[in-house]
Scaffold this motif. Structure first.
Motif: not given
Length: 645
Positions: A30-37
C-alpha cells in the motif's frame, strides 16, 4: 551528481517542500503520501522562506493554520499513530519561542516512536546581522542556539547552514521516518537567511521516492526457543503492546489466542489489539489495568511481551510478576525492547513473529487448570465493571462506603465511570476514542471495550497533557469516513491547558467530538497525592481562601467551559443526566464540525482499583504526622520489586 546532470534552481525552503511532496511510504504493497499536509505558524524566522515555499506548493501540500506549534506537532503524531506510522505532518515554526513550542511535541513523537517532521527556523548562518531577535547567546559556543534543545528529544537532528547539505540530509531524514526501529521526531533546523537562498539542485533529488516500512523476519531459532519456553510453562501469558497495531498483527494475535488459549493482556498502546472477546482475553494490565488481569499476571510463570516497551505502568514498577519461577520472552522490532527483563529475545516485526510462533505451537494448548483460573478471574471482574459503568444507577454520595471521601457538593449526578458507560453504549464499529493524560486514559484502559471495530487511541508513552484535542484532528484526517465518530475524552484540567485547536477543527470543518469530564481539577494527580502525601494541595480548582495560610481552599472555580467551546467554534451541549448525555451523543453524531459535550462528574470517585504498586516515594521525613504511615506502606510495597536480568 556531475556537472552535466540537469538542475533546477530553487530556494532552500522550496527545495525542502518540493522534496517532501514527492515522498511515499510503502507497507504491504500500500502506497501513501508520507507527508499529506503541513502545518505551522509563521514569524520572522520562517515567514520569508517557508511561508513562500508552502504557498508556492500549496496544490501539492495543503497547509493547516494552527493556534500553537506544539499542537500542530501533536496533530502530526495523532495522524501517524492512526495510520500505523505510514503518514505524518511537516510542521514549521519561527525561531525562538515558536521553535521551542515544538520541543514537547518532538519528545512525545520520539518516546512513542511516531514519525514527525519538524522544520523550525534557526538563527542566521552568516552572523553578520549581529544578535538577532530571540537569539540565545552562549559565550562559550557561538554556534549553539535554542534549537539544540531538540537533540535529546529527536531521532534525527540536522542544522542546515548550506543549501547542498539538503542533498544528503533529506534522504537521511526520511530513512529515519520510515524505519520502525529508529522512527521518531526528525528535525531539520534551517537558518533563517538560508531558507530564501537559491541553489542549483539536481533534478533527480525531487523524483518520487518510495520508503518501505520493512517487516523484519525473526530468526527461526529465536521463535523456536520462545515456543519451547511456552510449552514448558504452566501459566503462560502474553502482553500485547502498540507494536501489534503498527505491524497490523491484530488478526494474527487473535488466531494465536484462539489456537492456544494463552491469555492476552493489553498495555495502553496495545489497547484494542484483540478485536473479538474470548475467554482468554484479559483487557488492560498494570497500574491502570483491571484487577483480574493483574492477578493473573502475578501468577504467570512465563510472560511473552509483543511490541511493547514495558514501562513501569505495565510492570507495576517491577512488582507485578510475583511467581518465583517467572521467565520472560519478547518479540519486538527494536532490540533494546526485546532484551528487557533478561528473557528470550526475538527481534522481529510483530506480525511476522506471531505468524512463526503460531506455526511452531501448532499442537499446543494451555492446561485446563490455567483456563479455569482465567475464567474465574474474569467472572469476578465482569459484574464489578458493569456496576461501575451502569449510568442508570443513582450514585449516592452519602452512602457509607463513600463516607471517607468527603465528596463535595456540585451539580454532578454521574461519575466518570458512568460517563464512560454512556460513551460505550453509543460507540459503534469504526469509532475512535482518544485520551492521553489524567484519569481518562487509565479509565479507558481498565474498562473500555475496544473490540468489534471500536478503537481506543491512548497516548501514554509521554502522558502529555494537551495532546488530546489536536490529536483528534490528526485521527480525523486519517479517518475521513464521516459516519465514523472520532471522540476525545478529556478532563477539565487537561482541557484548560490546551483547548485552542478546537478552532482549527472548526476552520477545517472536521467532525471531532470533545467529551469533557468536569470534575474541578487535576483529579488523578489529586488521587496519587492522597496516596503518597495524604493531603490535597494544588490540584483542586479552587479560589484563594481567606484562612491564615491563604491556600487555594475556597469554593470551586466557576469556569465557563461551554463559553470557551462556543467561542472556538464548537457546537456545545452541557449534559448532566444520563438521558441528556444519551441525547447529546445521538443528536450530534452527524453534526458537521466540532462538537463539545460538557458533563459534570462527581469528584473523588474512581473506578475499582488495579491492586498494583507504583514506585512513587512519600517523603522519608516530614513534620506532618500522616506522612509517616504512607512511607511505611511504600517501603512494604518495595518488597515485591525484583530485578529481571
Amino acid at each position: 551528481m556531475t556537472h552535466q546532470d540537469p538542475t533546477i534552481r530553487l530556494t532552500v525552503a522550496q527545495a525542502i517542500v518540493k522534496f517532501i511532496s514527492n515522498q511515499y511510504s510503502i507497507m504491504d504493497g500500500e502506497r501513501r503520501r508520507f507527508i499529506p499536509a503541513a502545518g505551522g505558524i509563521f514569524g520572522h524566522g520562517n515567514v520569508s522562506g517557508f511561508s513562500q515555499a508552502f504557498s508556492q506548493y500549496s496544490d501539492s501540500i495543503p497547509f493547516i493554520q494552527g493556534r500553537n506549534e506544539q499542537s500542530l506537532g501533536h496533530i502530526g503524531s495523532g495522524l501517524a499513530k492512526a495510520t500505523q506510522r505510514r503518514q505524518t505532518l511537516a510542521v514549521t515554526a519561527s525561531i525562538g519561542p515558536g521553535a521551542m513550542n515544538l520541543v514537547t511535541a518532538s519528545a512525545l513523537a520520539t518516546v512513542n516512536r511516531l514519525p514527525l517532521l519538524l522544520l523550525p527556523g534557526d538563527t542566521y548562518a552568516t552572523r553578520r546581522q549581529g544578535v538577532v531577535l530571540q537569539q540565545l547567546e552562549d559565550p562559550s559556543d557561538p554556534g549553539l542556539t535554542v534549537n539544540d534543545a531538540f537533540r535529546p528529544v529527536s531521532r534525527f537532528f540536522d542544522r542546515i547552514t548550506r543549501p547542498e547539505q539538503l542533498i544528503t540530509s533529506l534522504p537521511q531524514a526520511f530513512r529515519v521516518l520510515a524505519n520502525p526501529v529508529e522512527t521518531g521526531a526528525v528535525v531539520l533546523s534551517v537558518s533563517q537567511d538560508l531558507q530564501s537562498m537559491a541553489y542549483d539542485f539536481p533534478v533527480e533529488l525531487f523524483r518520487e521516492r518510495d520508503w518501505p516500512i520493512r517487516r523484519t523476519a525473526p530468526q527461526p531459532e529465536e521463535i523456536h526457543a520462545i515456543a519451547e519456553a511456552i510449552r514448558g510453562a504452566e501459566k503462560p501469558l502474553i502482553i500485547a503492546g502498540g507494536g501489534v497495531h503498527y505491524s497490523l498483527a491484530q488478526e494474527k494475535l487473535q488466531q494465536l489466542g484462539e489456537a492456544t488459549g494463552i491469555p492476552v493482556a493489553e498495555t495502553f498502546g496495545g489497547k484494542g489489539a484483540i478485536q473479538h472477546d474470548a475467554d482468554w482475553f484479559l483487557g488492560g494490565l498494570g497500574l491502570e489495568g483491571n484487577p483480574a488481569t493483574n492477578r493473573l499476571v502475578a501468577q504467570a510463570d512465563l510472560i511473552l511481551s509483543i511490541g511493547t516497551r514495558l514501562t513501569d505502568f505495565s510492570t507495576g514498577s517491577q512488582t507485578m510478576f510475583k511467581n518465583p519461577d517467572v521467565r520472560f520472552a519478547a518479540i519486538n522490532i527494536a532490540e533494546i525492547d526485546a532484551i528487557k527483563q533478561g528473557g528470550i529475545a526475538a527481534v522481529s516485526d510483530a506480525r511476522r513473529g506471531i505468524e512463526d510462533l503460531l506455526s511452531d505451537l501448532e499442537d499446543y494448548g494451555v492446561s485446563q487448570d490455567w483456563s479455569s483460573e482465567i475464567r474465574s478471574q474474569k467472572d469476578e471482574w465482569r459484574p464489578q465493571r458493569a456496576a461501575a459503568l451502569d449510568p442508570d444507577t443513582v450514585f449516592d454520595k452519602n452512602a457509607p462506603e463513600h463516607a471517607d471521601l468527603n465528596i463535595p457538593d456540585t451539580d454532578a449526578v454521574l461519575t466518570q465511570g458512568q460517563l464512560i458507560g454512556l460513551m460505550q453504549e453509543h460507540s459503534q464499529s469504526g469509532d475512535v476514542v482518544i485520551a492521553a493524560a489524567g484519569g481518562p486514559p487509565g479509565d479507558l484502559l481498565k474498562v473500555w471495550d475496544a473490540t468489534e471495530g471500536r478503537h481506543a487511541h491512548l497516548e501514554f508513552g509521554f502522558s502529555c497533557m494537551g495532546y488530546e484535542i489536536p490529536a483528534g484532528i490528526g485521527v480525523r484526517l486519517a479517518n475521513p469516513e464521516e459516519e465514523k465518530r472520532v471522540s476525545v475524552f478529556i478532563g477539565d484540567g487537561t482541557f484548560l491547558m490546551n483547548p485552542t485547536e478546537i478552532l482549527t477543527a472548526a476552520q477545517e470543518g472536521l467532525k471531532v467530538t470533545y467529551v469533557v469530564s468536569e470534575n474541578h481539577g487535576f483529579q488523578v494527580i489529586r488521587r496519587l497525592q492522597m496516596m503518597k502525601f495524604g493531603e490535597q494541595f494544588g490540584n483542586d480548582f479552587r479560589y484563594r481562601g481567606h484562612d491564615e495560610q491563604g491556600r487555594l481552599s475556597g469554593d470551586y472555580l466557576q469556569v465557563g467551559l461551554e463559553n470557551i467551546g462556543e467561542g472556538l467554534g464548537a457546537k456545545v451541549i452541557r449534559a448532566t443526566s444520563a438521558e441528556e448525555v444519551r441525547t447529546a451523543l445521538d443528536e450530534t453524531r452527524s453534526h458537521e464540525g466540532p462538537v463539545m459535550i460538557v458533563v459534570p462528574t462527581v469528584p473523588l470517585v474512581d473506578l475499582p482499583g488495579s491492586e498494583v504498586f507504583w514506585d512513587v516515594a512519600p517523603a522519608e521525613v516530614s513534620e506532618q504526622e500522616w506522612v509517616s504511615p504512607l512511607r511505611t506502606e511504600y517501603e512494604e510495597g518495595l518488597r515485591d520489586q525484583r530485578w529481571h536480568v
